[in-house]
Scaffold this active site. Structure first.
Site, mmCIF file in Angstrom:
data_model
loop_
_atom_site.group_PDB
_atom_site.id
_atom_site.type_symbol
_atom_site.label_atom_id
_atom_site.label_comp_id
_atom_site.label_asym_id
_atom_site.label_seq_id
_atom_site.Cartn_x
_atom_site.Cartn_y
_atom_site.Cartn_z
ATOM 1 N N HIS A 46 0.821 -1.203 0.000
ATOM 2 C CA HIS A 46 0.000 0.000 0.000
ATOM 3 C C HIS A 46 0.861 1.262 0.000
ATOM 4 C CE1 HIS A 46 -2.263 3.208 2.204
ATOM 5 N NE2 HIS A 46 -3.148 2.906 1.284
ATOM 6 N N GLU A 49 2.097 1.852 -3.445
ATOM 7 C CA GLU A 49 1.004 2.404 -4.267
ATOM 8 C C GLU A 49 0.974 3.925 -4.136
ATOM 9 O OE1 GLU A 49 -3.342 3.670 -3.573
ATOM 10 O OE2 GLU A 49 -3.066 1.614 -2.863
ATOM 11 N N GLU A 126 -4.591 8.046 7.342
ATOM 12 C CA GLU A 126 -5.509 7.091 6.702
ATOM 13 C C GLU A 126 -5.812 5.923 7.643
ATOM 14 O OE1 GLU A 126 -5.926 4.643 2.446
ATOM 15 O OE2 GLU A 126 -4.048 5.665 2.961
#
Length: 410
Positions: A46, A49, A126
């Site tokens: 992640h 990404e 997040e």
């Protein structure tokens, strides 16, 4: 028409031309997600990404965004437990430019230490957002436990502790090990000239060279669990879970079952728990399938005082489905609903590209629309009864609660 080829370096490419459209959607699917990680590397896929949007040797993050906006396109990405996808949608006339931007991001990202530090703060936020949402927590904490705190149980985002250790050297090494031609599928759907598209993909991704590296994972082993997560919120979040078939296995029967149990306002749980009893606002079911296993879940958001009643009603409805065949009228209605949703979704270049990319990456092939609809049409009430009895084994049922869990006995 669906077609599959390989680039010279081994990247698989699947295409479906839709000449009546004005746009093209293209996705780059990489077989790396959180299930390939461990307690030290959790969150790496992640994090990478995010970093591919933070600048290349020729573009800043602002350049990537600005040039995409100039052509009216959309570029984005997401990470799952089993793969990472980078995709764009643009007018066909701007395909070459959109492809050049995306390929530059994937092949030439800088992984600059200062950018990593800034993005670590963003991902920390997040993670905090997810931790503050009890509807996410009730699912994530359950999977963390039933899969043994590894493999499919690892959080996609990682944790505050794991991502704090990531630096440029680590992320570059992780990227190089996993972004390999044999581990990538490119999927495109929309308006294009097929030979021109293949030529452009060949040129754009030729710098990726084949490797001998191979990354694998242990088969996930499901263990029933009861999980309670305290959160100071008014509503209690309840999730029931059962092991279910892997990705692509018994998919038609599973789709019908999900629709019947909690797939909409006419589903059994919605009618019984919300409409008839008025015990909750939100109630639904969902199925998550992976390459080696799956999980079928039922979710309810309710008052803590109603937990035992709702849990009892859920068990009763699921038991009823194990004992009585679904009626032909209900089966026919559900098939019509699934068929309509499938065909409406298939009119979208993005949906069609996504379906092809996921299937080829995870299964090695993508079933045709005709095969998918034929399998749905052949699904009968006896199959639904069989899969109900297979999935709804209460000895294997897991329960997760998030909220004010004090005094609630399961």
């Amino acid at each position: 028409m669906f077609e599959e080829r390989k680039l010279k370096n081994g990247i698989r490419v699947v295409t479906d031309d839709m000449p009546y459209m004005n746009s093209i959607s293209l996705g780059v699917y990489v077989g790396i997600g959180s299930r390939y990680e461990d307690e030290k590397t959790n969150g790496a896929a992640h994090f990478i990404e995010h970093m591919l949007f933070k600048g290349t040797e020729k573009r800043t993050a602002a350049d990537i965004a600005g040039e995409t906006d100039e052509i009216g396109g959309q570029i984005n990405a997401y990470t799952t437990k089993e793969y990472t996808c980078f995709y764009f949608r643009a007018l066909s006339e701007h395909f070459e430019k959109a492809l050049e931007i995306l390929a530059d991001m994937i092949l030439n990202s800088k992984f600059d230490d200062d950018a990593i530090k800034r993005e670590r703060t963003v991902i920390d936020e997040e993670i905090s957002i997810y931790e503050d949402n009890p509807e996410d927590v009730v699912f994530d904490k359950l999977q963390y436990e039933i899969w043994g705190r590894k493999n499919l149980g690892l959080e996609i985002l990682g944790t505050h502790d794991t991502i704090s250790a990531f630096d440029s050297s680590f992320l570059r090494s992780y990227f190089k090990r996993n972004y390999r031609p044999d581990n990538i599928v490119i999927s495109a759907a929309g308006k294009f000239d097929r030979e021109t598209l293949y030529s452009q993909l060949e040129s754009a991704f030729s710098p990726l060279k084949p490797q001998n590296t191979e990354v694998s994972f242990e088969k996930a082993v499901y263990t029933p669990k009861i999980v309670k997560t305290k959160r100071d919120v008014e509503q209690l979040h309840l999730c029931l879970a059962f092991p279910s078939p892997k990705f692509g296995e018994k998919s038609s029967a599973l789709s019908v079952l999900n629709a019947a149990v909690g797939g909409g306002m006419s589903s059994r749980l919605f009618r019984k728990i919300r409409e008839e009893k008025g015990l909750c606002y939100s109630v639904y079911s969902a199925s998550s399938s992976f390459t080696d296993t799956g999980i079928f879940m039922v979710y309810c958001g309710l008052s803590p005082s109603n937990c035992e009643k709702v849990l009892s009603l859920c068990r009763t409805e699921l038991q009823n489905m194990k004992e009585e065949k679904i009626s032909e009228s209900e089966l026919l209605k559900i098939k019509g609903q699934i068929k309509s949703n499938f065909l409406l979704s298939d009119e979208s270049t993005s949906s069609r590209s996504s379906r092809m990319g996921r299937n080829v990456l995870l299964r090695g092939f993508c079933p045709s629309n005709e095969k998918t609809l034929s399998d749905l049409e052949k699904t009968n009430s006896a199959e639904i009864l069989t899969i109900c009895r297979e999935i709804f084994d209460f000895d294997k049922m897991s329960i997760s609660l998030a909220g004010k869990t004090e005094g609630i006995s399961i």
